[in-house]
Write a protein that holds these residues in place. Structure first.
Motif, PDB file in Angstrom:
ATOM      1  N   ARG A 232      38.929  40.604  49.477  1.00 40.74           N
ATOM      2  CA  ARG A 232      39.335  39.508  48.592  1.00 40.74           C
ATOM      3  C   ARG A 232      38.116  38.908  47.893  1.00 40.74           C
ATOM      4  O   ARG A 232      38.154  38.600  46.701  1.00 40.74           O
ATOM      5  N   ILE A 233      37.038  38.738  48.632  1.00 41.54           N
ATOM      6  CA  ILE A 233      35.828  38.142  48.064  1.00 41.54           C
ATOM      7  C   ILE A 233      35.195  39.076  47.041  1.00 41.54           C
ATOM      8  O   ILE A 233      34.879  38.660  45.918  1.00 41.54           O
ATOM      9  N   THR A 234      35.000  40.342  47.419  1.00 45.67           N
ATOM     10  CA  THR A 234      34.376  41.280  46.474  1.00 45.67           C
ATOM     11  C   THR A 234      35.289  41.537  45.284  1.00 45.67           C
ATOM     12  O   THR A 234      34.815  41.693  44.158  1.00 45.67           O
ATOM     13  N   GLY A 235      36.586  41.560  45.523  1.00 45.87           N
ATOM     14  CA  GLY A 235      37.530  41.750  44.417  1.00 45.87           C
ATOM     15  C   GLY A 235      37.479  40.605  43.430  1.00 45.87           C
ATOM     16  O   GLY A 235      37.483  40.803  42.211  1.00 45.87           O
ATOM     17  N   ALA A 236      37.412  39.379  43.945  1.00 47.85           N
ATOM     18  CA  ALA A 236      37.325  38.212  43.064  1.00 47.85           C
ATOM     19  C   ALA A 236      36.018  38.227  42.277  1.00 47.85           C
ATOM     20  O   ALA A 236      35.994  37.884  41.083  1.00 47.85           O
ATOM     21  N   ALA A 237      34.926  38.638  42.931  1.00 51.48           N
ATOM     22  CA  ALA A 237      33.630  38.711  42.239  1.00 51.48           C
ATOM     23  C   ALA A 237      33.664  39.770  41.136  1.00 51.48           C
ATOM     24  O   ALA A 237      33.171  39.539  40.022  1.00 51.48           O
ATOM     25  N   LYS A 238      34.228  40.933  41.437  1.00 49.48           N
ATOM     26  CA  LYS A 238      34.324  41.999  40.430  1.00 49.48           C
ATOM     27  C   LYS A 238      35.224  41.569  39.275  1.00 49.48           C
ATOM     28  O   LYS A 238      34.946  41.868  38.111  1.00 49.48           O
ATOM     29  N   GLU A 239      36.307  40.874  39.612  1.00 41.12           N
ATOM     30  CA  GLU A 239      37.226  40.399  38.577  1.00 41.12           C
ATOM     31  C   GLU A 239      36.516  39.414  37.642  1.00 41.12           C
ATOM     32  O   GLU A 239      36.627  39.505  36.416  1.00 41.12           O
ATOM     33  N   LEU A 240      35.763  38.484  38.230  1.00 44.55           N
ATOM     34  CA  LEU A 240      35.033  37.514  37.424  1.00 44.55           C
ATOM     35  C   LEU A 240      33.971  38.209  36.576  1.00 44.55           C
ATOM     36  O   LEU A 240      33.824  37.915  35.385  1.00 44.55           O
ATOM     37  N   GLY A 241      33.243  39.154  37.187  1.00 39.77           N
ATOM     38  CA  GLY A 241      32.235  39.903  36.431  1.00 39.77           C
ATOM     39  C   GLY A 241      32.862  40.682  35.286  1.00 39.77           C
ATOM     40  O   GLY A 241      32.295  40.761  34.188  1.00 39.77           O
ATOM     41  N   GLY A 242      34.027  41.254  35.530  1.00 42.69           N
ATOM     42  CA  GLY A 242      34.727  41.997  34.483  1.00 42.69           C
ATOM     43  C   GLY A 242      35.178  41.093  33.348  1.00 42.69           C
ATOM     44  O   GLY A 242      35.099  41.464  32.173  1.00 42.69           O
ATOM     45  N   LYS A 243      35.636  39.897  33.693  1.00 50.29           N
ATOM     46  CA  LYS A 243      36.038  38.940  32.655  1.00 50.29           C
ATOM     47  C   LYS A 243      34.850  38.556  31.790  1.00 50.29           C
ATOM     48  O   LYS A 243      34.952  38.500  30.558  1.00 50.29           O
ATOM     49  N   VAL A 244      33.711  38.293  32.453  1.00 47.79           N
ATOM     50  CA  VAL A 244      32.511  37.922  31.704  1.00 47.79           C
ATOM     51  C   VAL A 244      32.060  39.079  30.815  1.00 47.79           C
ATOM     52  O   VAL A 244      31.758  38.884  29.620  1.00 47.79           O
TER      53      VAL A 244
ATOM     54  N   LEU B 167      38.243  47.066  32.534  1.00 49.79           N
ATOM     55  CA  LEU B 167      38.436  48.015  33.639  1.00 49.79           C
ATOM     56  C   LEU B 167      37.914  47.416  34.943  1.00 49.79           C
ATOM     57  O   LEU B 167      38.583  47.495  35.986  1.00 49.79           O
ATOM     58  N   ARG B 168      36.743  46.795  34.910  1.00 52.97           N
ATOM     59  CA  ARG B 168      36.176  46.166  36.101  1.00 52.97           C
ATOM     60  C   ARG B 168      37.066  45.005  36.565  1.00 52.97           C
ATOM     61  O   ARG B 168      37.276  44.803  37.763  1.00 52.97           O
ATOM     62  N   GLU B 169      37.597  44.263  35.610  1.00 54.11           N
ATOM     63  CA  GLU B 169      38.491  43.147  35.942  1.00 54.11           C
ATOM     64  C   GLU B 169      39.744  43.652  36.653  1.00 54.11           C
ATOM     65  O   GLU B 169      40.180  43.098  37.660  1.00 54.11           O
ATOM     66  N   ALA B 170      40.335  44.731  36.138  1.00 50.75           N
ATOM     67  CA  ALA B 170      41.536  45.299  36.762  1.00 50.75           C
ATOM     68  C   ALA B 170      41.222  45.832  38.158  1.00 50.75           C
ATOM     69  O   ALA B 170      42.012  45.651  39.094  1.00 50.75           O
ATOM     70  N   GLY B 171      40.073  46.477  38.301  1.00 46.37           N
ATOM     71  CA  GLY B 171      39.675  46.970  39.629  1.00 46.37           C
ATOM     72  C   GLY B 171      39.474  45.830  40.610  1.00 46.37           C
ATOM     73  O   GLY B 171      39.854  45.919  41.780  1.00 46.37           O
TER      74      GLY B 171
END
Length: 109
Positions: free
Chosen positions: A6-18, A37-41
């Motif tokens: 959950r933590i790494t997924g939220a971080a990747k999602e935020l990074g993908g949004k940025v 793509l990173r946001e979806a992952g």
């Protein structure tokens, strides 16, 4: 306890949004697409972590319920044993009735 997915997924999602927003601002289709793509992952990993947390919570609840049922059963068994020692004749009558009932069931088959 929160799952690490959950933590790494939220971080990747935020990074993908940025990254997607930066790609949109700069006009870079590649950064925009990679960001999406990173946001979806990240969303998928976050959902996976949430599912693991839900299963872990359900397993904990089931364990607690089973433990309570075991304790109640042990209490009732002890209470029944104590009462049967107080009234041995009643215990013999009940055992005889159960045996008679089982005999009737078996003989009908």
């Amino acid at each position: 306890m929160i799952d690490t997915d959950r933590i790494t997924g939220a971080a990747k999602e935020l990074g993908g949004k940025v990254q997607g927003a930066v790609g949109d601002l700069t006009g870079s289709r590649r950064d925009s697409a990679e960001g999406r793509l990173r946001e979806a992952g990240g969303q998928a990993e976050n959902l996976y972590g949430q599912a693991k947390d839900a299963v872990r919570h359900a397993a904990d609840e089931a364990h607690d319920y089973a433990e309570d049922a075991y304790d109640r059963g042990r209490h009732y068994l002890r209470e029944g044993h104590d009462r049967s020692a107080e009234w041995p004749h009643a215990s013999l009558v009940v055992a005889g009735l159960v045996g008679f009932g089982l005999g009737l069931l078996v003989s009908k088959l």
